[in-house]
Scaffold this active site. Sequence first.
Site, PDB file in Angstrom:
ATOM      1  N   SER A  30      85.376  38.023  20.536  1.00  0.00           N
ATOM      2  CA  SER A  30      86.754  38.390  20.237  1.00  0.00           C
ATOM      3  C   SER A  30      86.787  39.847  19.783  1.00  0.00           C
ATOM      4  O   SER A  30      85.822  40.344  19.208  1.00  0.00           O
ATOM      5  CB  SER A  30      87.287  37.490  19.117  1.00  0.00           C
ATOM      6  OG  SER A  30      88.308  38.147  18.393  1.00  0.00           O
ATOM      7  N   ASN A  90      96.063  36.014  70.757  1.00  0.00           N
ATOM      8  CA  ASN A  90      96.365  34.712  70.138  1.00  0.00           C
ATOM      9  C   ASN A  90      95.176  33.760  70.166  1.00  0.00           C
ATOM     10  O   ASN A  90      94.906  33.065  69.190  1.00  0.00           O
ATOM     11  CB  ASN A  90      97.570  34.057  70.834  1.00  0.00           C
ATOM     12  CG  ASN A  90      98.835  34.847  70.599  1.00  0.00           C
ATOM     13  OD1 ASN A  90      98.838  35.772  69.793  1.00  0.00           O
ATOM     14  ND2 ASN A  90      99.899  34.501  71.302  1.00  0.00           N
ATOM     15  N   LYS A 112      83.718  34.794  16.600  1.00  0.00           N
ATOM     16  CA  LYS A 112      84.077  33.975  17.760  1.00  0.00           C
ATOM     17  C   LYS A 112      83.069  33.991  18.895  1.00  0.00           C
ATOM     18  O   LYS A 112      82.452  35.006  19.199  1.00  0.00           O
ATOM     19  CB  LYS A 112      85.433  34.440  18.326  1.00  0.00           C
ATOM     20  CG  LYS A 112      86.597  34.077  17.464  1.00  0.00           C
ATOM     21  CD  LYS A 112      86.805  32.558  17.427  1.00  0.00           C
ATOM     22  CE  LYS A 112      88.149  32.163  17.909  1.00  0.00           C
ATOM     23  NZ  LYS A 112      88.407  31.862  19.195  1.00  0.00           N
ATOM     24  N   TYR A 145     102.761  30.872  68.992  1.00  0.00           N
ATOM     25  CA  TYR A 145     102.327  31.875  68.007  1.00  0.00           C
ATOM     26  C   TYR A 145     103.519  32.620  67.400  1.00  0.00           C
ATOM     27  O   TYR A 145     104.452  33.000  68.105  1.00  0.00           O
ATOM     28  CB  TYR A 145     101.362  32.902  68.627  1.00  0.00           C
ATOM     29  CG  TYR A 145     100.982  33.957  67.602  1.00  0.00           C
ATOM     30  CD1 TYR A 145      99.978  33.717  66.670  1.00  0.00           C
ATOM     31  CD2 TYR A 145     101.695  35.157  67.497  1.00  0.00           C
ATOM     32  CE1 TYR A 145      99.666  34.638  65.681  1.00  0.00           C
ATOM     33  CE2 TYR A 145     101.398  36.090  66.506  1.00  0.00           C
ATOM     34  CZ  TYR A 145     100.383  35.818  65.606  1.00  0.00           C
ATOM     35  OH  TYR A 145     100.091  36.728  64.627  1.00  0.00           O
ATOM     36  N   LYS A 201      94.644  34.190  57.278  1.00  0.00           N
ATOM     37  CA  LYS A 201      93.310  34.722  56.964  1.00  0.00           C
ATOM     38  C   LYS A 201      93.196  35.173  55.509  1.00  0.00           C
ATOM     39  O   LYS A 201      92.212  34.889  54.837  1.00  0.00           O
ATOM     40  CB  LYS A 201      92.960  35.858  57.932  1.00  0.00           C
ATOM     41  CG  LYS A 201      92.636  35.309  59.313  1.00  0.00           C
ATOM     42  CD  LYS A 201      92.622  36.344  60.388  1.00  0.00           C
ATOM     43  CE  LYS A 201      94.001  36.873  60.722  1.00  0.00           C
ATOM     44  NZ  LYS A 201      94.936  35.836  61.257  1.00  0.00           N
ATOM     45  N   ASN A 226      83.776  32.452  22.571  1.00  0.00           N
ATOM     46  CA  ASN A 226      84.802  31.744  23.347  1.00  0.00           C
ATOM     47  C   ASN A 226      84.301  31.318  24.736  1.00  0.00           C
ATOM     48  O   ASN A 226      83.562  32.057  25.383  1.00  0.00           O
ATOM     49  CB  ASN A 226      86.034  32.632  23.510  1.00  0.00           C
ATOM     50  CG  ASN A 226      86.701  32.929  22.189  1.00  0.00           C
ATOM     51  OD1 ASN A 226      86.709  32.082  21.292  1.00  0.00           O
ATOM     52  ND2 ASN A 226      87.233  34.131  22.053  1.00  0.00           N
ATOM     53  N   GLU A 283      87.236  28.701  31.047  1.00  0.00           N
ATOM     54  CA  GLU A 283      88.687  28.868  31.155  1.00  0.00           C
ATOM     55  C   GLU A 283      89.038  29.542  32.478  1.00  0.00           C
ATOM     56  O   GLU A 283      90.044  29.224  33.117  1.00  0.00           O
ATOM     57  CB  GLU A 283      89.212  29.679  29.960  1.00  0.00           C
ATOM     58  CG  GLU A 283      89.086  28.900  28.658  1.00  0.00           C
ATOM     59  CD  GLU A 283      89.178  29.784  27.414  1.00  0.00           C
ATOM     60  OE1 GLU A 283      89.714  30.902  27.503  1.00  0.00           O
ATOM     61  OE2 GLU A 283      88.706  29.341  26.347  1.00  0.00           O
ATOM     62  N   THR A 308      88.527   6.872  27.244  1.00  0.00           N
ATOM     63  CA  THR A 308      89.711   6.702  28.095  1.00  0.00           C
ATOM     64  C   THR A 308      90.850   7.175  27.199  1.00  0.00           C
ATOM     65  O   THR A 308      90.816   6.934  25.980  1.00  0.00           O
ATOM     66  CB  THR A 308      89.945   5.239  28.533  1.00  0.00           C
ATOM     67  OG1 THR A 308      90.160   4.442  27.374  1.00  0.00           O
ATOM     68  CG2 THR A 308      88.762   4.681  29.328  1.00  0.00           C
ATOM     69  N   HIS A 309      91.818   7.843  27.764  1.00  0.00           N
ATOM     70  CA  HIS A 309      92.935   8.429  26.995  1.00  0.00           C
ATOM     71  C   HIS A 309      92.436   9.390  25.919  1.00  0.00           C
ATOM     72  O   HIS A 309      93.110   9.585  24.900  1.00  0.00           O
ATOM     73  CB  HIS A 309      93.796   7.346  26.342  1.00  0.00           C
ATOM     74  CG  HIS A 309      94.192   6.242  27.281  1.00  0.00           C
ATOM     75  ND1 HIS A 309      95.374   6.267  27.985  1.00  0.00           N
ATOM     76  CD2 HIS A 309      93.547   5.114  27.672  1.00  0.00           C
ATOM     77  CE1 HIS A 309      95.453   5.177  28.743  1.00  0.00           C
ATOM     78  NE2 HIS A 309      94.339   4.472  28.587  1.00  0.00           N
ATOM     79  N   GLN A 364      99.885  35.150  60.650  1.00  0.00           N
ATOM     80  CA  GLN A 364      98.887  36.170  60.320  1.00  0.00           C
ATOM     81  C   GLN A 364      98.334  36.035  58.894  1.00  0.00           C
ATOM     82  O   GLN A 364      97.192  36.406  58.628  1.00  0.00           O
ATOM     83  CB  GLN A 364      99.491  37.564  60.514  1.00  0.00           C
ATOM     84  CG  GLN A 364      98.509  38.689  60.245  1.00  0.00           C
ATOM     85  CD  GLN A 364      99.050  40.032  60.680  1.00  0.00           C
ATOM     86  OE1 GLN A 364      99.020  40.359  61.854  1.00  0.00           O
ATOM     87  NE2 GLN A 364      99.572  40.792  59.737  1.00  0.00           N
ATOM     88  N   SER A 367      97.186  44.026  59.465  1.00  0.00           N
ATOM     89  CA  SER A 367      96.298  43.091  58.756  1.00  0.00           C
ATOM     90  C   SER A 367      94.855  43.575  58.730  1.00  0.00           C
ATOM     91  O   SER A 367      93.970  42.846  58.304  1.00  0.00           O
ATOM     92  CB  SER A 367      96.358  41.701  59.403  1.00  0.00           C
ATOM     93  OG  SER A 367      95.918  41.782  60.745  1.00  0.00           O
TER      94      SER A 367
HETATM   95  N1  ARG Z   1      96.904  40.036  63.806  1.00  0.00           N
HETATM   96  C1  ARG Z   1      97.365  38.853  64.463  1.00  0.00           C
HETATM   97  C2  ARG Z   1      97.163  37.637  63.541  1.00  0.00           C
HETATM   98  O1  ARG Z   1      96.251  37.653  62.804  1.00  0.00           O
HETATM   99  C3  ARG Z   1      96.614  38.587  65.716  1.00  0.00           C
HETATM  100  C4  ARG Z   1      97.387  37.826  66.721  1.00  0.00           C
HETATM  101  C5  ARG Z   1      98.475  38.680  67.229  1.00  0.00           C
HETATM  102  N2  ARG Z   1      99.213  38.105  68.280  1.00  0.00           N
HETATM  103  C6  ARG Z   1     100.428  38.558  68.561  1.00  0.00           C
HETATM  104  N3  ARG Z   1     101.017  38.004  69.546  1.00  0.00           N
HETATM  105  N4  ARG Z   1     101.039  39.474  67.847  1.00  0.00           N
HETATM  106  O2  ARG Z   1      97.905  36.690  63.580  1.00  0.00           O
END
Ligand code: ARG
Length: 464
Positions: free
Chosen positions: A283, A116, A289, A323, A331, A291, A296, A161-162, A328, A29
């Site tokens: 366009s 964690n 045009k 956990y 985020k 737009n 949008e 309204t509507h 993960q 990650s």
């Molecule tokens: N990269 C992990 C996450 O964002 C961090 C926590 C990892 N904990 C574990 N027990 N593998 O969730």
Amino acid sequence: MVQNKNNKAIWNIRIKKDTSSIFKKVGSSINVDKRLFKEDIRGSIAHVEMLFKQKILSFKIKNKIIWGLNKIQNEIIKKKFNFNSNLEDIHMNIENRLFEIIGEDAGFIHTGRSRNDQVITDFKLWLKSATNEVIGHLNKLTKVIIKDAEKNIKTIMPGFTHLKNAQPVSFAHYLLAYVEMFERDKIRFKNNLENLSENPLGVAALAGTSFNIDRNYTSKKLKFKKPTNNSIDTVSDRDFVLDFLYSVSVCSIHISRLAEEFIIWNSDAFRLIKLNDKVVTGSSIMPHKKNPDPLEYLRGKTGNSFGNLFSMLTILKGLPLSYFKDLQDDKELVFKSFDQIKNCILILTEVLKNFTPNKKRMYELANIGYTTSTDLADYIVKSHNLPFRKAYQITSKIVNYAENKNIKLNELTLKELKKIEPKLNEDVLKLFDLENSIKSKKSYGGTSFENVKKMIKKYKKESK
Ligand code: ARG
């Protein structure tokens, strides 16, 4: 995974084989959570300071670790840090670099904590400032809307309204409806800060720790109000993530509703507003045009906000404590929603600075569709002491008559009106004036010019 000197994962004594390369690649990650580097370092510094205060770490090692962490922060800021996806996430990347910089003493940093609690601490700290940032952008947006409203107190438009013409309203009153929505959004985001005020640091993997740590101390250092109460809940809880994604979704709905209305009003059929060149695109084939692409974009992006909220709801549904790797993804969803809502608020602010109401057309349209019929019904109730339902029937007859003749209510003569309801006198003719109609809506929260002026004053005072 954190690797030791021989470039092996920290768990290589226990787990003898290298993790499958495909999982290493997709399960990492770091490209997402590197955004948490400042919070991660801040959390780690608070943690080692606490360990020192509690006599778990020596003065020398504490200082060495803090020195190393500050050096890492500088490297990252100066883009001299080499993020390694083999090291999974930001926590492992920083820990690994600390080993490179200060050697084996780096190993003391993970005393009495786990990734964690570390990840939620970082994430909550990040979300607190992101939430305040969104509130700041919303403040700027509402100021612009209030400015637009101030210029349009006497601009008369049809209220719908509507999507059928209902009653004449002040365009400012319409704009201030959106101020109310964005004010509620601000409150919603502010309320979330309460759920972000509990410190997760120190619950370790899930059970707490046998080290004599002081979680109140780290709470103070990291500006949390208090430590969380239950270690198992702490590492499993992502309610604060849902709160943010939900708040973003509601705010997106408000943005999207305004965008949709402006798209309709800017259309050639409506022509109630004109978007300035700064907020339209052209366009590739039709030279004429202009737009409303930015609007949008705002309407479309709302789908992504909901998607992010629904992804998180689904991840959490039925997930046992505590956990799991499933978490993960929280985020990525939050970062995406944050970036997007920020851009959307900025774009909407631009649009609201760059449009012109077509006052003439607004007025004309407000006078189409018998929009003052309710005023007539109300008048009959007041001046002839009739029940509203009776007055409603008389008025319906008058509207039918005007419709058959293909004329507006203000084009009716007193003679014609008297034919339908003999009690009526010439006072009635004033009712069909749009301005009079608006002026009469004096009940609290109504569209009368006086009310609107007062509301603008109130918002301006509150936003100081
Ligand atoms: N990269 C992990 C996450 O964002 C961090 C926590 C990892 N904990 C574990 N027990 N593998 O969730």
